[in-house]
Write an enzyme that holds these catalytic residues in place. Sequence first.
Site, short mmCIF file in Angstrom:
data_model
loop_
_atom_site.label_atom_id
_atom_site.label_comp_id
_atom_site.label_asym_id
_atom_site.label_seq_id
_atom_site.Cartn_x
_atom_site.Cartn_y
_atom_site.Cartn_z
N LYS A 37 20.51 31.59 -11.58
CA LYS A 37 20.56 33.06 -11.55
C LYS A 37 21.47 33.58 -10.44
CE LYS A 37 16.25 33.91 -13.96
NZ LYS A 37 14.95 34.57 -14.00
N TYR A 73 -7.27 35.88 8.09
CA TYR A 73 -7.38 37.34 8.00
C TYR A 73 -8.66 37.80 8.69
CZ TYR A 73 -4.39 36.06 4.00
OH TYR A 73 -3.45 35.50 3.18
N GLU A 96 -11.29 23.44 10.01
CA GLU A 96 -12.29 23.18 8.99
C GLU A 96 -12.51 21.68 8.88
OE1 GLU A 96 -10.22 25.34 5.91
OE2 GLU A 96 -9.56 23.50 4.94
N GLU A 118 0.79 26.13 -3.47
CA GLU A 118 -0.45 25.35 -3.45
C GLU A 118 -0.43 24.37 -4.61
OE1 GLU A 118 -3.96 27.76 -3.84
OE2 GLU A 118 -5.29 26.04 -3.88
N LYS A 171 7.23 35.62 -10.38
CA LYS A 171 6.25 36.70 -10.22
C LYS A 171 5.77 36.77 -8.76
CE LYS A 171 1.85 38.25 -12.21
NZ LYS A 171 0.69 37.52 -11.69
N HIS A 203 -9.93 23.25 -0.52
CA HIS A 203 -8.69 22.71 0.04
C HIS A 203 -8.66 21.21 -0.18
CE1 HIS A 203 -8.23 26.25 3.08
NE2 HIS A 203 -7.62 26.49 1.94
#
Lengths: 390, 293
Positions: free
Chosen positions: B43, B160, B210, B98, B19, B248
């Site tokens: 596949k 972003y 971070e 993730e 997906k 995270h």
Amino acid sequence: MKVHEYQAKEILAQHGVAVQRGIVADTVEEAVQAAETMAADGVTQFVVKAQIHAGGRGKGGGVKFTPSIDGVRPNAEEILGMTLVTPQTGPEGQLVQKVLVTAAEDIAHEYYVGVTLDRAKGMDVIMASTEGGVEIEEVAAATPEKIVKVHVDPSIGLRPYQVNEIASALGFEGQALKEAKKFIAALYRAYRQSDATTAEINPLVRTEDGRVVALDAKIELDENALFRHPDLAEMRDVAEEEPLEVEASKHNLNYIKLDGNVGCMVNGAGLAMGTMDLIKLAGGEPANFLDVGGTASPQTVEAGFRIIQSDPNVKAILVNIFGGIVRCDRVAKGVVEAASNMDLTVPLIVRLQGTNAEEGMQILKESGLPIESAIRLQEAADKVTAALNA
Amino acid sequence: MSILVNKDTRLVVQGITGKEGSFHAQQMMDYGTAVVAGVTPGKGGQEHLGVPVRNTVREAVEQDGANTSVIFVPPPFAADAVLEAADAGIELVICITEGIPVQDMIPVKPYLDKKGVRMIGPNCPGVLTPGDNVKVGIMPTMIFSPGNVGVVSRSGTLTYEAVDQLTRAGLGQSTAVGIGGDPIIGTQFLDAIQLFNEDPETEAIVMIGEIGGSAEEAAAAYVKEHVDKPVFGFIAGRTAPPGRRMGHAGAIVSGGEGTAEAKLEAMRDAGITTVINLAELGDTVKAHFESVA
């Protein structure tokens, strides 16, 4: 994921680590029975230990020694059901619902040995020290030369010579050296095979009769690896977790309760932290961390609002969504639907930016709901300040 | 010029029929990325989104000329997918997945180093070069504009936010790199900054760090020694309490290590312009360009 001491010892024992004998108990009667079972094997002195996830239990009165079996009942009565306050629980403390009844050991020396990930090197590191029974951070700060560190190169694994180096550095000799080497090798095996992120034995003790055993044990497990350890996943004790965080996890929300007055709901962990910092700069204090992830459907948004609002300290809510793949108009619809379904009692500020941000703003405006909207981050911060000063 | 991905990027999407993989493969193609194949074991021989599906990455390299891979396979299989790509001759592996167990990733990094293969991520939004209309990953394309600012960040939505503020301030980007929020990642701040420093088109660098770990400090030490281009830095998580993991897996202050203050101090010491208010990031970079103009 944190586990209790008795669970950590179960994991360690399964991998051949020598741990102090003990039996876990939920009630005073079970605690007394546990002591009687051990007494039948010749144990005469006992320690009753509160089982909560926070450390520093001894300092708060959660660990009690008794030189005879008669002391087990009063000790268990005192500890079970108490609200234990330690330097790690915060002032509100943690209710004790289980105790571990253990055989007291005659201690010749206390050591520290722990395994964790060295992020900078990208490999596991085993740390050991002759200074056991105290916080390892304190040892590291005051006398770093007393800590021996050995890294495990993933291409060759932990080697016997390395185990020997650690045990020798701790000063073990003779039979105790053999036992210490076996202990360290088994500890690392337990850490690896249970996908732990930390396995810490503090103290590891050499007893007067020459045995090497773990008196205490702390293990934290990698939540991302629990899929291959269903038995370990069952060790989760939600009674030890903040109820709002448990509720949030049912909705796939990553929520951490904090002590501030401005709730926030954000997509992405980094932006969520950045938003908390922004709230502080706007004159508030963040009431939570909340990452709604990539979907932000009406159901998750509503669940998020309910969780944030159930914290009575919250005076305003800031929603900060940067729409990438998730479109802002869809998030806006979710916010409107959630806000109409419930009674929002505090000002709501919604900042939408990214894909279809303008359409999202329009939806918020046309809803007729008392929602303050913003596109630029500073606008949102200013509106938080205004809401707090209103 | 740019870093990591450009017009020569020939991409294979590992997990293309899933997906996530399917959705993002289409998005990448729509932006202009040359997606040359997909891989889903079992596949092979089918066609999906107009490109061939292969059973193995090796087939995609040999038959379709893939040189870069992006990974969307589920966490239990992701480390294996990275190793497969490296073994098949892929030069750059970008792992979006993730939630990969730490123990799975420990042996991956040294193996890639030995092979001379670079990994971005895992748990990252990927890499985007607006001047070439190439994106590998999941970043929203409409916030980008071509230009000369390099952006490197551990977090997706913070990337972003930074890119959007730069674009609104009239500053385009050379490349944006999301290095990922996990404790073990393939490319650190230091590596990305080194690439930006060597890229003639990049005139300024924005690093969005971070709390947790010491990668920002290591990058700051590098900047102090080697980088003359202006560098701007932000650290998320100044208000995060110690001992709690902020989303995270890598974002945790423990044992006094990884605090925002220590990172900001290291950055200031290296001559990096630190930004405390996230809302002022774009304007801070703009003010710098105006002052030198």
